[in-house]
Design a protein around this motif. Structure first.
Motif, PDB file in Angstrom:
ATOM      1  N   SER A  63      37.672  50.090   6.162  1.00 20.29           N
ATOM      2  CA  SER A  63      37.701  48.965   7.102  1.00 20.29           C
ATOM      3  C   SER A  63      37.299  49.377   8.518  1.00 20.29           C
ATOM      4  CB  SER A  63      39.087  48.312   7.113  1.00 20.29           C
ATOM      5  OG  SER A  63      40.048  49.207   7.623  1.00 20.29           O
ATOM      6  N   SER A  64      37.359  50.667   8.836  1.00 16.39           N
ATOM      7  CA  SER A  64      37.011  51.150  10.179  1.00 16.39           C
ATOM      8  C   SER A  64      35.583  51.678  10.274  1.00 16.39           C
ATOM      9  CB  SER A  64      37.966  52.276  10.582  1.00 16.39           C
ATOM     10  OG  SER A  64      39.292  51.851  10.511  1.00 16.39           O
ATOM     11  N   LYS A  65      34.937  51.902   9.130  1.00 12.18           N
ATOM     12  CA  LYS A  65      33.654  52.621   9.106  1.00 12.18           C
ATOM     13  C   LYS A  65      32.565  51.975   9.947  1.00 12.18           C
ATOM     14  CE  LYS A  65      31.020  52.308   5.522  1.00 12.18           C
ATOM     15  NZ  LYS A  65      29.674  51.837   5.583  1.00 12.18           N
ATOM     16  N   ASP A  66      32.328  50.683   9.780  1.00 13.22           N
ATOM     17  CA  ASP A  66      31.193  50.065  10.471  1.00 13.22           C
ATOM     18  C   ASP A  66      31.347  50.127  11.984  1.00 13.22           C
ATOM     19  OD1 ASP A  66      29.832  49.554   8.130  1.00 13.22           O
ATOM     20  OD2 ASP A  66      30.636  47.526   7.917  1.00 13.22           O
ATOM     21  N   ARG A  67      32.545  49.861  12.466  1.00 14.83           N
ATOM     22  CA  ARG A  67      32.740  49.906  13.906  1.00 14.83           C
ATOM     23  C   ARG A  67      32.588  51.336  14.420  1.00 14.83           C
ATOM     24  NH1 ARG A  67      36.354  51.238  17.601  1.00 14.83           N
ATOM     25  NH2 ARG A  67      35.930  50.400  19.646  1.00 14.83           N
ATOM     26  N   PHE A  68      33.160  52.307  13.704  1.00 11.87           N
ATOM     27  CA  PHE A  68      33.046  53.694  14.148  1.00 11.87           C
ATOM     28  C   PHE A  68      31.583  54.127  14.152  1.00 11.87           C
ATOM     29  CE2 PHE A  68      33.056  58.323  13.192  1.00 11.87           C
ATOM     30  CZ  PHE A  68      33.501  58.727  14.438  1.00 11.87           C
ATOM     31  N   LYS A  69      30.857  53.754  13.119  1.00 10.48           N
ATOM     32  CA  LYS A  69      29.445  54.126  13.037  1.00 10.48           C
ATOM     33  C   LYS A  69      28.656  53.539  14.210  1.00 10.48           C
ATOM     34  CE  LYS A  69      25.514  54.014  10.031  1.00 10.48           C
ATOM     35  NZ  LYS A  69      24.852  53.133   9.133  1.00 10.48           N
ATOM     36  N   ARG A  70      28.991  52.326  14.626  1.00 13.19           N
ATOM     37  CA  ARG A  70      28.313  51.716  15.782  1.00 13.19           C
ATOM     38  C   ARG A  70      28.559  52.503  17.063  1.00 13.19           C
ATOM     39  NH1 ARG A  70      29.838  46.814  13.443  1.00 13.19           N
ATOM     40  NH2 ARG A  70      31.610  46.597  14.862  1.00 13.19           N
ATOM     41  N   GLU A  71      29.720  53.142  17.158  1.00 11.36           N
ATOM     42  CA  GLU A  71      30.039  53.956  18.344  1.00 11.36           C
ATOM     43  C   GLU A  71      29.111  55.171  18.436  1.00 11.36           C
ATOM     44  OE1 GLU A  71      32.409  53.567  20.739  1.00 11.36           O
ATOM     45  OE2 GLU A  71      33.322  51.759  19.914  1.00 11.36           O
ATOM     46  N   LEU A  72      28.627  55.625  17.290  1.00 10.14           N
ATOM     47  CA  LEU A  72      27.753  56.802  17.242  1.00 10.14           C
ATOM     48  C   LEU A  72      26.309  56.328  17.180  1.00 10.14           C
ATOM     49  CD1 LEU A  72      29.714  58.941  14.633  1.00 10.14           C
ATOM     50  CD2 LEU A  72      30.031  58.850  17.108  1.00 10.14           C
ATOM     51  N   ASP A  73      25.787  55.913  18.299  1.00  9.07           N
ATOM     52  CA  ASP A  73      24.446  55.356  18.353  1.00  9.07           C
ATOM     53  C   ASP A  73      23.414  56.456  18.132  1.00  9.07           C
ATOM     54  OD1 ASP A  73      22.449  53.461  18.733  1.00  9.07           O
ATOM     55  OD2 ASP A  73      22.283  53.986  20.861  1.00  9.07           O
ATOM     56  N   GLY A  74      22.681  56.374  17.041  1.00 13.58           N
ATOM     57  CA  GLY A  74      21.653  57.372  16.787  1.00 13.58           C
ATOM     58  C   GLY A  74      21.718  57.998  15.405  1.00 13.58           C
ATOM     59  N   THR A  75      22.673  57.581  14.579  1.00  5.86           N
ATOM     60  CA  THR A  75      22.645  58.079  13.204  1.00  5.86           C
ATOM     61  C   THR A  75      21.509  57.353  12.487  1.00  5.86           C
ATOM     62  OG1 THR A  75      24.280  56.467  12.435  1.00  5.86           O
ATOM     63  CG2 THR A  75      25.122  58.618  13.129  1.00  5.86           C
ATOM     64  N   GLN A  76      20.827  58.069  11.596  1.00  8.60           N
ATOM     65  CA  GLN A  76      19.624  57.510  10.979  1.00  8.60           C
ATOM     66  C   GLN A  76      19.764  57.208   9.493  1.00  8.60           C
ATOM     67  OE1 GLN A  76      18.067  61.001  12.775  1.00  8.60           O
ATOM     68  NE2 GLN A  76      16.312  59.895  13.576  1.00  8.60           N
ATOM     69  N   VAL A  77      20.626  57.930   8.812  1.00  2.00           N
ATOM     70  CA  VAL A  77      20.793  57.735   7.370  1.00  2.00           C
ATOM     71  C   VAL A  77      22.288  57.712   7.083  1.00  2.00           C
ATOM     72  CG1 VAL A  77      20.267  58.636   5.063  1.00  2.00           C
ATOM     73  CG2 VAL A  77      18.683  59.078   6.953  1.00  2.00           C
ATOM     74  N   GLU A  78      22.714  56.777   6.235  1.00  3.31           N
ATOM     75  CA  GLU A  78      24.128  56.731   5.858  1.00  3.31           C
ATOM     76  C   GLU A  78      24.282  57.121   4.397  1.00  3.31           C
ATOM     77  OE1 GLU A  78      27.730  53.550   5.187  1.00  3.31           O
ATOM     78  OE2 GLU A  78      26.333  53.160   6.826  1.00  3.31           O
ATOM     79  N   LEU A  79      25.265  57.952   4.135  1.00  7.27           N
ATOM     80  CA  LEU A  79      25.634  58.332   2.769  1.00  7.27           C
ATOM     81  C   LEU A  79      27.102  58.021   2.576  1.00  7.27           C
ATOM     82  CD1 LEU A  79      24.260  61.926   2.003  1.00  7.27           C
ATOM     83  CD2 LEU A  79      23.566  59.806   0.926  1.00  7.27           C
ATOM     84  N   GLN A  80      27.437  57.485   1.408  1.00 15.68           N
ATOM     85  CA  GLN A  80      28.834  57.319   1.041  1.00 15.68           C
ATOM     86  C   GLN A  80      29.063  58.166  -0.200  1.00 15.68           C
ATOM     87  OE1 GLN A  80      30.510  53.403   1.161  1.00 15.68           O
ATOM     88  NE2 GLN A  80      28.902  52.668   2.510  1.00 15.68           N
ATOM     89  N   ALA A  81      30.107  58.971  -0.165  1.00 18.28           N
ATOM     90  CA  ALA A  81      30.337  59.890  -1.278  1.00 18.28           C
ATOM     91  C   ALA A  81      31.812  59.904  -1.671  1.00 18.28           C
ATOM     92  CB  ALA A  81      29.892  61.297  -0.891  1.00 18.28           C
ATOM     93  N   THR A  82      32.045  59.938  -2.983  1.00 17.81           N
ATOM     94  CA  THR A  82      33.402  60.060  -3.502  1.00 17.81           C
ATOM     95  C   THR A  82      33.604  61.406  -4.199  1.00 17.81           C
ATOM     96  OG1 THR A  82      32.781  58.993  -5.580  1.00 17.81           O
ATOM     97  CG2 THR A  82      33.654  57.568  -3.845  1.00 17.81           C
ATOM     98  N   GLU A  83      32.522  62.154  -4.364  1.00 19.75           N
ATOM     99  CA  GLU A  83      32.601  63.503  -4.937  1.00 19.75           C
ATOM    100  C   GLU A  83      31.402  64.301  -4.414  1.00 19.75           C
ATOM    101  OE1 GLU A  83      30.383  63.298  -9.137  1.00 19.75           O
ATOM    102  OE2 GLU A  83      32.423  62.508  -9.170  1.00 19.75           O
TER     103      GLU A  83
END
Length: 139
Positions: A105-125
């Motif tokens: 629930s916090s990911k999108d807002r936190f990611k917006r704070e880090l302006d300049g990330t280019q690729v997103e990965l989500q991993a469970t393992e």
């Protein structure tokens, strides 16, 4: 400012260290942790420029969620040196359900704070963020 969905705030150090990684390349990676007691995202670990992807992936806990950024250097098919900053949401299956929900629930807002990330990965393992997957997503 707290995230309305989860009530989470972001410590200023998170943004400052990210700018150091992005602009000055002082770090190879940064691992962020949510301190649930104070409802804030904080810097947990800074990876030095000489550290590699293995150092980064082994720094993620086996059974706890984390956010991370990784500055990935690579050479294109045209033989050009490039770099992409990955945002990684690490949420292992073995972590607590509440923790997974708070991080999600916090990911999108936190990611917006880090302006300049280019690729997103989500991993469970670990296999979901292997170096081969990172290379393929960078190209």
């Amino acid at each position: 400012m707290a995230n309305s969905a989860s009530g989470m705030s972001v410590h200023d150090e998170c943004k400052l260290r990210f700018l150091d990684l992005k602009a000055k390349r002082n770090y190879r990676f940064i691992i962020f942790k949510i301190e649930e007691k104070i409802q804030q995202v904080v810097v947990e670990k800074l990876g030095q420029p000489e550290e590699g992807y293995e150092d980064f992936s082994s720094s993620l806990p086996d059974n706890e969620c984390r956010y991370a950024v990784y500055d990935f250097d690579f050479i294109t098919d045209e033989n050009c040196q490039k770099s992409k900053i990955f945002f990684i949401a690490w949420s292992p299956d073995t972590s607590r359900v509440r923790s997974k929900m708070v991080y999600a629930s916090s990911k999108d807002r936190f990611k917006r704070e880090l302006d300049g990330t280019q690729v997103e990965l989500q991993a469970t393992e670990p296999s979901e963020m292997s170096i081969d997957i990172v290379k393929s997503r960078a190209m």
